[in-house]
Scaffold this active site. Sequence first.
Site, PDB file in Angstrom:
ATOM      1  N   LYS A 264       0.745  -1.178   0.117  1.00 15.71           N
ATOM      2  CA  LYS A 264      -0.065  -0.088   0.133  1.00 15.71           C
ATOM      3  C   LYS A 264       0.917   1.289   0.090  1.00 15.71           C
ATOM      4  O   LYS A 264       1.545   1.290   1.202  1.00 15.71           O
ATOM      5  CB  LYS A 264      -0.886  -0.134   1.122  1.00 15.71           C
ATOM      6  CG  LYS A 264      -1.858   1.189   1.180  1.00 15.71           C
ATOM      7  CD  LYS A 264      -2.668   1.276   2.500  1.00 15.71           C
ATOM      8  CE  LYS A 264      -3.224   2.761   2.811  1.00 15.71           C
ATOM      9  NZ  LYS A 264      -3.869   3.017   4.070  1.00 15.71           N
TER      10      LYS A 264
ATOM     11  N   GLY B 161      -8.381   9.803   9.377  1.00 17.47           N
ATOM     12  CA  GLY B 161      -8.564   9.804  10.805  1.00 17.47           C
ATOM     13  C   GLY B 161      -9.867  10.609  10.905  1.00 17.47           C
ATOM     14  O   GLY B 161     -10.099  11.233  12.009  1.00 17.47           O
TER      15      GLY B 161
ATOM     16  N   GLY C 131     -10.749   8.127   6.024  1.00 22.81           N
ATOM     17  CA  GLY C 131     -11.916   9.166   6.410  1.00 22.81           C
ATOM     18  C   GLY C 131     -13.200   8.512   6.577  1.00 22.81           C
ATOM     19  O   GLY C 131     -14.333   9.258   6.820  1.00 22.81           O
TER      20      GLY C 131
ATOM     21  N   SER D 297      -9.261   3.578  11.790  1.00 17.16           N
ATOM     22  CA  SER D 297      -9.586   4.353  13.127  1.00 17.16           C
ATOM     23  C   SER D 297     -11.059   4.245  13.528  1.00 17.16           C
ATOM     24  O   SER D 297     -11.254   4.257  14.625  1.00 17.16           O
ATOM     25  CB  SER D 297      -9.335   6.014  12.797  1.00 17.16           C
ATOM     26  OG  SER D 297      -8.069   6.289  12.466  1.00 17.16           O
TER      27      SER D 297
END
Length: 275
Positions: free
Chosen positions: A104, A165, A193, A215
């Site tokens: 990634k 985040g 997001g 997150s």
Amino acid sequence: MSQLPETTAWHLGGETVNSRLLVGTALYPSPAIMLDAIHASGTEVVTVSLRRQSPGSNGGESFWEMLKDKHLKVLPNTAGCRSAKEAITTAHMAREIFNTHWIKLEVIGDDFTLQPDPFGLMEAAKALIQEGFEVFPYMTEDFIVAQKLVDAGCRILMPWAAPIGTGKGPINLYALKLLRARLPQVQLIADAGIGLPSHAAQIMEIGFDGVLLNSAIALAEHPPQMAQAFAKAVEAGRLAYQAGPMPQRDMAQPSTPILGTPFWHQTAQKAGQSV
């Protein structure tokens, strides 16, 4: 009765996986909670940052050993890298430690938004693809950047839904829909997001192939339960996309047409009009 379409199994970077949810491994209160959340999510692919695992002290190898018996595929990332050179070096280390050609690719251009640097990203992607890596580039929703990455040989793109985040969900749904429409043969995985299961479902409903998040699960009050919620949302969104959602309209339209109105209702209407 027609058979329902397949909602799970798909081919990703030369592998077949059953879950379209990819899960990150950072920010959890403890390794035990992380493993519980991963199990609850049903994911088969987890991301890990080599830089966070202190490769000089075999931190990456220790982390890999912890995940090995879970039969998970590791997608190493170059989080924290701010130049193409740094990202390329990190990718080489990740391939050696985790024994995978998946990477990634992250090249950060701004410390405030953590927005990817498109020029560094392109430079690193071209170099790594030539060296046999399967590159999963983390990018914004910019179509031109996406097309250039595809031209460079990327088969998978990972556009953000919102800055990392923030948990805001897709802030530019139009641009994400454009990516899907213009790049039908490219696998699109929303990354960053996403804060709620409804965000993940929305992404899948417009035809994205998968969702990667960290997150939203790790920082939840109960990570395993949130992981399960996201798993169901991703599956529901995929099934909705395959089912073919009804078109949106500007005007109301009755779900029960007048032609099918029961005769006693029509009689009552006529009686009321004649009074």
